[in-house]
Design an enzyme around this catalytic site. Structure first.
Site, PDB file in Angstrom:
ATOM      1  CE  LYS A  57      -4.348  -1.967   1.601  1.00  0.00           C
ATOM      2  NZ  LYS A  57      -5.330  -1.598   0.592  1.00  0.00           N
ATOM      3  CE  LYS A  80      -6.158  -8.109  -0.611  1.00  0.00           C
ATOM      4  NZ  LYS A  80      -7.492  -7.963  -0.418  1.00  0.00           N
ATOM      5  CE  LYS A 119     -13.553  -3.732   1.919  1.00  0.00           C
ATOM      6  NZ  LYS A 119     -12.504  -3.227   2.753  1.00  0.00           N
TER       7      LYS A 119
HETATM    8  P1  ATP Z   1      -8.497  -2.881   0.506  1.00  0.00           P
HETATM    9  O1  ATP Z   1      -8.758  -3.182  -0.996  1.00  0.00           O
HETATM   10  O2  ATP Z   1      -9.325  -1.403   1.040  1.00  0.00           O
HETATM   11  O3  ATP Z   1      -7.253  -3.093   1.227  1.00  0.00           O
HETATM   12  P2  ATP Z   1      -9.764  -5.608   1.022  1.00  0.00           P
HETATM   13  O4  ATP Z   1     -10.600  -5.833  -0.190  1.00  0.00           O
HETATM   14  O5  ATP Z   1      -8.400  -6.029   0.944  1.00  0.00           O
HETATM   15  O6  ATP Z   1      -9.643  -3.835   1.321  1.00  0.00           O
HETATM   16  P3  ATP Z   1     -10.269  -5.934   3.701  1.00  0.00           P
HETATM   17  O7  ATP Z   1     -10.917  -4.971   4.442  1.00  0.00           O
HETATM   18  O8  ATP Z   1      -8.755  -5.518   3.876  1.00  0.00           O
HETATM   19  O9  ATP Z   1     -10.653  -5.978   2.080  1.00  0.00           O
HETATM   20  O10 ATP Z   1     -10.747  -7.237   4.088  1.00  0.00           O
HETATM   21  C1  ATP Z   1     -11.812  -7.875   4.805  1.00  0.00           C
HETATM   22  C2  ATP Z   1     -11.639  -9.386   4.826  1.00  0.00           C
HETATM   23  O11 ATP Z   1     -11.758  -9.794   3.589  1.00  0.00           O
HETATM   24  C3  ATP Z   1     -10.312  -9.978   5.393  1.00  0.00           C
HETATM   25  O12 ATP Z   1     -10.690 -11.047   6.205  1.00  0.00           O
HETATM   26  C4  ATP Z   1      -9.550 -10.304   4.301  1.00  0.00           C
HETATM   27  O13 ATP Z   1      -8.709 -11.178   4.651  1.00  0.00           O
HETATM   28  C5  ATP Z   1     -10.761 -10.671   3.396  1.00  0.00           C
HETATM   29  N1  ATP Z   1     -10.317 -10.735   1.955  1.00  0.00           N
HETATM   30  C6  ATP Z   1      -9.758  -9.467   1.426  1.00  0.00           C
HETATM   31  N2  ATP Z   1      -9.611  -9.585  -0.103  1.00  0.00           N
HETATM   32  C7  ATP Z   1      -9.830 -10.951  -0.406  1.00  0.00           C
HETATM   33  C8  ATP Z   1      -9.549 -11.642  -1.410  1.00  0.00           C
HETATM   34  N3  ATP Z   1      -9.327 -11.350  -2.485  1.00  0.00           N
HETATM   35  N4  ATP Z   1      -9.732 -13.112  -1.097  1.00  0.00           N
HETATM   36  C9  ATP Z   1     -10.283 -13.771  -0.078  1.00  0.00           C
HETATM   37  N5  ATP Z   1     -10.421 -12.845   1.188  1.00  0.00           N
HETATM   38  C10 ATP Z   1     -10.291 -11.602   1.140  1.00  0.00           C
END
Ligand code: ATP
Ligand code: LTN
Length: 327
Positions: free
Chosen positions: A112, A194, A197
């Protein structure tokens, strides 16, 4: 006695299929097995640039989705992190016993902060101390998360161990709980990244609130490869990702899925997968529409979460302030 589970999601954008398959669906399926605490970690969402009005909206959307996905407020305490100020108090205390070297090793920080150099906020760097506070404040035993969060939960465990060593037994040591299927859903546009969001690309993720036609369109454009057979092979990340999502949603084994797609093409895989995704998300979207038509319900659920958690918070913090010599 049920074990205590804690987890959280950042209100940093619209939830996607990765959040659902990697995290929320397991929270929902296992809620009867645990004493559950699920948080909307708003203070983690402000560690990168953001828009206050959008954050306010995202927080409510996320709580609505927790409920729409099936979390039952009778079985789970649901709350917003900033409504319990002890999270940041404990995070400060932890940041004073956490070596910079531990924080510098976190891959999420490296990803990040890429390209931001000196501009990166101090909060993004100390983010894991706040996450450790979230988990340890409630004497959590298990932390159900997607694969990407394993390193942070292990750091929380290291911080607990260090605190206990310095000041005496105070914290339960938490464990990450990571399921094998779809623990890391990848981006549709780039299956080496991955699903996240905060991606800027339109065709990156499937939003939990995306309408069926959009879901079909995004899947039809998902990156695959120039081969033909449809098999689980990690070296073919695009097809592997689509098959893993299929496996998570269908509950079938890899062998059954490979047999189903034998002799068929990618168009069929994408079409069948779209049917599964749409069928899984439609009931969630319907419940979400109902819930958001009565917004007071969301406020009540959040207020009840804070009231239920207060005794636990006070018990931990009274002890922490004392053993650290602050009282
Ligand atoms: P950002 O992009 O803002 O970092 P994010 O999509 O990674 O957000 P988080 O809020 O960080 O989402 O994660 C919430 C939950 O979803 C956590 O338990 C994380 O491990 C899970 N998670 C996030 N992205 C994935 C993914 N691509 N596959 C499986 N689990 C995920
Ligand atoms: N860092 C996590 C979100 C998060 C979390 C937590 C998850 C903050 N506090 C406590 C589990 C437990 C993320 O980026 N997904």
């Amino acid at each position: 006695m049920k074990k205590r589970a804690f987890s959280g999601i950042k209100p940093s954008g619209s939830l996607h299929l990765g959040n659902y398959l990697g995290a929320i669906r397991h929270w929902v399926a296992d809620q009867h097995k645990y004493e559950n605490i699920f948080c909307v970690v708003d203070q983690h969402a402000i560690t990168v640039e953001y828009e206050p009005a959008v954050l306010r909206q995202n927080i409510r959307e996320l709580v609505g989705l927790y409920l729409a996905c099936g979390l039952d407020p009778e079985q789970c305490s649901l709350f917003v992190q900033s409504h319990i100020p002890e999270h940041t108090e404990l995070a400060w205390l932890f940041s004073c016993i956490t070596p910079m070297g531990w924080l510098g090793r976190m891959t999420q920080f490296k990803e990040k902060s890429e390209g931001l150099r000196e501009q990166v906020s101090a909060g993004l760097f100390t983010y894991p101390a706040l996450m450790a506070a979230d988990i340890l404040l409630y004497q959590t035993q298990e932390v159900p998360v997607g694969e990407d969060q394993k390193q942070h939960v292990e750091l929380a465990r290291d911080i607990a161990q260090r605190f206990n060593h310095l000041f005496g037994e105070t914290f339960v040591l938490p464990e990450p709980v990571i399921r094998t299927v779809a623990a890391r859903v990848m981006g549709l546009d780039d299956p080496t990244k991955k699903m996240s969001k905060s991606s800027a690309s339109d065709n990156h993720g499937i939003g939990l609130l995306d309408p069926p036609a959009l879901i079909r369109k995004k899947l039809s454009r998902a990156t695959t490869d120039s081969q033909r057979d449809i098999v689980f092979n990690r070296e073919r990340p695009g097809v592997y990702n689509l098959l893993s999502i299929y496996q998570a949603l269908s509950g079938q084994s890899q062998e059954e899925i490979e047999a189903h797609f034998a002799g068929k093409g990618y168009a069929q895989l994408k079409g069948d997968l779209a049917d599964l995704v749409v069928a899984a998300l439609e009931p969630i979207q319907e419940r979400y529409r109902q819930l958001t038509s009565a917004p007071e319900h969301i406020d009540q659920v959040l207020a009840q979460g804070v009231v239920r958690l207060r005794p636990l918070v006070d018990a931990t913090m009274t002890c922490v302030r004392y053993v650290m010599g602050l009282r």
